[in-house]
Design an enzyme around this catalytic site. Sequence first.
Site, PDB file in Angstrom:
ATOM      1  N   GLU A  18     -42.215  21.352  -3.117  1.00 10.25           N
ATOM      2  CA  GLU A  18     -40.838  21.747  -3.437  1.00 10.25           C
ATOM      3  C   GLU A  18     -40.292  20.913  -4.595  1.00 10.25           C
ATOM      4  OE1 GLU A  18     -38.463  23.667  -3.208  1.00 10.25           O
ATOM      5  OE2 GLU A  18     -38.423  24.773  -1.320  1.00 10.25           O
ATOM      6  N   ASN A 148     -30.871  27.131  -0.377  1.00 12.11           N
ATOM      7  CA  ASN A 148     -31.863  27.290  -1.439  1.00 12.11           C
ATOM      8  C   ASN A 148     -31.241  27.984  -2.637  1.00 12.11           C
ATOM      9  OD1 ASN A 148     -34.586  26.249  -1.053  1.00 12.11           O
ATOM     10  ND2 ASN A 148     -34.683  27.517   0.787  1.00 12.11           N
ATOM     11  N   ASP A 201     -36.176  31.721  -1.785  1.00 12.17           N
ATOM     12  CA  ASP A 201     -36.324  30.267  -1.721  1.00 12.17           C
ATOM     13  C   ASP A 201     -35.731  29.687  -3.006  1.00 12.17           C
ATOM     14  OD1 ASP A 201     -37.386  27.555  -1.350  1.00 12.17           O
ATOM     15  OD2 ASP A 201     -38.678  28.446   0.167  1.00 12.17           O
TER      16      ASP A 201
END
Length: 302
Positions: A18, A148, A201
Amino acid sequence: MARAITQKLTAECCELGEGPYYDRATDTAWWFDIVGRKLVEYHFAENRSRVHDLPRMGSVIAPVDGTRQLLAMEDGLYLRTMASGRLDLLAAMEADNAITRSNDGRVHPSGRLWIGTMGKRAEHQAGSIYWFDGRELRRLFSDISIPNSICFSPDGRTGYFADTALNTVWRVALDPVTGLPTGEPELHLSEKDLPLGGSFDGSVIDADGVLWNAAWGGGSVSGFAPDGSLVQTFEVPAAQTSCPCFMGPDLDRMLVTSAWQGYSGASRAADPGAGYTFVIDGDFKGRPDAAFQLRHEIQHSE
């Protein structure tokens, strides 16, 4: 839909990759394995990576100057000295709440940070989104399960964020000078807008205001124009794509992280790209991420 030319980087396979950031001056990318408590540093000139162990989970990295970086971590916002890896606390963030950690975030063009928190087990509505200017940490939105897609229009007048649990992206009017909301969030994208399925996301916005989103469970990155219409979709050889950033001397390529979190052994075998980081050659019109504007020096260290 386009089958992108993708390169799998020779870097760590992350359980939960991430928060990528690309430094054009040094041709270096940075990203996290959140649950593995690692910060990956990848040098493209040598095609090699260096892994930095972290004392707690981290999820967002942003430049401050040539020697320091801002890190969002599970209990606060830290200043990282690059030469030594030293972490100095700038502001505690939900440090008294053991169930939450930091998640997605990005620096607004004004130099202020938006940062989300969420439950470590994605507990329902346990998270929030905060604004940080180096002095004050202010909660903007609460009761979010998985924050997100935090990103901003090139002029700083529009902010975007998602709750992955609801599979919805909102937009909100902002003061371009401060990065603070001036109105209420409005629906921007919903589940029906994802061409290959999955959930919204991480996202990044290009020079034309196109929002490029990595679809968790959709194995793809899709671009959406400011009016919400689909521009293009690139497939990625990992189902749980998590977050993109622009890279390369002209910022015309895209780096995308992914994850194998939640997979069984059979699921990992069926998705061998899961957890790796990829580069898409798609002729993007990227723009550099803003640096965080530090407004006071550190007082605490560890």
